[in-house]
Design a protein around this motif. Sequence first.
Motif, PDB file in Angstrom:
ATOM      1  N   THR A 233       0.811  -1.172  -0.085  1.00 51.64           N
ATOM      2  CA  THR A 233      -0.091  -0.119   0.021  1.00 51.64           C
ATOM      3  C   THR A 233       0.778   1.215   0.023  1.00 51.64           C
ATOM      4  O   THR A 233       1.981   1.327   0.565  1.00 51.64           O
ATOM      5  N   THR A 234       0.261   2.495  -0.537  1.00 52.82           N
ATOM      6  CA  THR A 234       0.942   3.826  -0.542  1.00 52.82           C
ATOM      7  C   THR A 234       0.213   4.710   0.313  1.00 52.82           C
ATOM      8  O   THR A 234      -1.023   4.950   0.208  1.00 52.82           O
ATOM      9  N   ASN A 235       0.838   5.231   1.433  1.00 50.16           N
ATOM     10  CA  ASN A 235       0.261   6.247   2.130  1.00 50.16           C
ATOM     11  C   ASN A 235       0.142   7.528   1.413  1.00 50.16           C
ATOM     12  O   ASN A 235       1.030   8.072   1.135  1.00 50.16           O
ATOM     13  N   THR A 237      -0.660  10.441   2.543  1.00 48.11           N
ATOM     14  CA  THR A 237      -0.239  11.599   3.109  1.00 48.11           C
ATOM     15  C   THR A 237       1.131  11.796   3.014  1.00 48.11           C
ATOM     16  O   THR A 237       1.755  12.996   2.594  1.00 48.11           O
ATOM     17  N   THR A 238       1.952  10.818   3.279  1.00 51.68           N
ATOM     18  CA  THR A 238       3.409  10.772   3.367  1.00 51.68           C
ATOM     19  C   THR A 238       4.016  10.461   1.905  1.00 51.68           C
ATOM     20  O   THR A 238       5.339  10.414   2.032  1.00 51.68           O
ATOM     21  N   TYR A 276       7.704   5.749  10.202  1.00 50.03           N
ATOM     22  CA  TYR A 276       6.270   5.508   9.551  1.00 50.03           C
ATOM     23  C   TYR A 276       5.420   5.570  10.501  1.00 50.03           C
ATOM     24  O   TYR A 276       5.334   4.743  11.429  1.00 50.03           O
ATOM     25  N   ASP A 278       0.893   4.885  10.562  1.00 45.40           N
ATOM     26  CA  ASP A 278      -0.163   4.415   9.718  1.00 45.40           C
ATOM     27  C   ASP A 278      -1.531   5.190  10.123  1.00 45.40           C
ATOM     28  O   ASP A 278      -2.443   4.734   9.796  1.00 45.40           O
TER      29      ASP A 278
END
Length: 418
Positions: A233-235, A237-238, A276, A278
Motif C-alpha cells: 500500500t501507499t500512504n 499523506t506521506t 512511518y 499508519d
Amino acid sequence: MTSILTNVAAMSALQTLRSISSGMEETQARVSSGLRVGGAADNAAYWSIATTMRSDNMALSAVQDALGLGAAKVDTAYAGMESAIEVVKEIKKKLVAATEDGVDKAKVQEEIAQLQDQLKSIADAASFSGENWLKADAGAAEVKDVVGSFVRDDNGNVSVKKIGYTLDDKTVLFDSTNNTPLTTYGSGILDAQAQYNGTDGVNVDITINGVASSPAVKGYSTNELLTLGLTFTTNTTTNQTVADNAGTVEYLRLDGQDKWVKLTATAPTTGQAVAYNDGSTDYFVDTADLPTNVVNADAGFSAYNLDITKLDDVATAMGGSFTEADALDFMIQYIDDQLETMTSAAADLGSIAMRIGLQEDFVKKLTESIDKGVGRLVDADMNEESTRLKALQTQQQLGIQSLSIANSASESILTLFR
C-alpha cells in the motif's frame, strides 16, 4: 779462395731466395684468405680469442632466430588479448545500457551472445606454431619461456637467459580443460564462474535524539516480500509505500530503490525517530535486523555465458536478499573486474614484446661489435699485405738474379784450362 765444389756465393743467394719464397707464401696466404691470423701457429692467443668469439657469435645468431620465434608467439597472444578486450568493453557497454528502464533485455542479450561467440573465436584463433597462450590449462600455471639472450660471464661460463610468461587464471582467457564452456566453468578469465562476496545490507538515514546516522540493515527485494504474501500500500499523506501482513506494517520501501527495510513498533533505541505512521501507530526502522554477509557464493554465470534474461536466477544464487537490479550491477562489476585482469595480462604481453624488440636490436649490435673486434685481431691489412707482396716479388726477382750470377762465377774457371 775459389772452389768448384763449394760455391759459397750460390749457397748464400739460395738461402736468401728460400727466405724470400717463404715470406711470399705467408703473404700470399694472408692476401688470399684475408686473415693475418689464420691458425694457432700465426698467433695462438689471438686465434684462441677469435675462435671463441666466433663460436659465441654463432650462438647469438641462434638466439636471434629464437627471439624472432618468441616475438611471433607474444605478438599473436597480444593481438588476441587486445581484440578480446575490445569485445569485453562492448559487453560491458551492453550491460550498462540494460540498466535503463524499458530496455528489451532479450534484444540486448542477443547482441551480447554474438559478442561472447566472438570471444571464443578470438581465443581459438590466437595460435602460432601450435601454441595458444589464450586457451590453455589455466590451473597448471605453466611457464612459457622465450629465449632472451646468450651470456658469457667473467669466468667464461655460458648460459642462455629466458623471458617467462605464466599461463594461469590471470592470463588465460579460456581453460582448455573445459570442453563445454556454455554449461560448465573453467579457470580462465572468461569461463570462470563469478563468485559473489558482499552483503545484502542497505544504509538507512535515521536520527537518534537529533543526531543523524546511517546504520546498515538488511534490504529485502520485492520478489522476496511477494513470496511472504504481503499487501503493498501507499500512504497518500506521506507518499510512503509499505508492505504489511494482516494490518501490521512490517516493511518500508526506500525512496528510489527496489529495497525494503523491516519496521518495528517498538523503538530499538531510545530517542530514535519515527520512520512511518499508519495513522494510529508509530513504526521505527528495525536496526536489529542485520544484513546477511555473503562469502564465495557461486553467482551462476561467467563472462562467456552470462544471460541478462535470467537475472532472477543470479539474484537468488548470490545468496542474500537481492533484486534483479542488484544482479545486473554485480554483473557489470564482475565484467569490469575481468576487464581489468585482461588489461593487466595485455600489459605483461606488451612489456615482453617490447623487451624482445630491444633484445633483438641489442643482439644485432652485439653481433656486429664482436665481428669488428675479431676482425681487428685477425684480419689482414690488405693495403699493407699487397705492398709487402709487391716488395717480396721484387726481392725474389733480385734473388734469382743473384743466384744466377753466383752460379756463373764457377763457369769463369773454365777459361783457365783453355
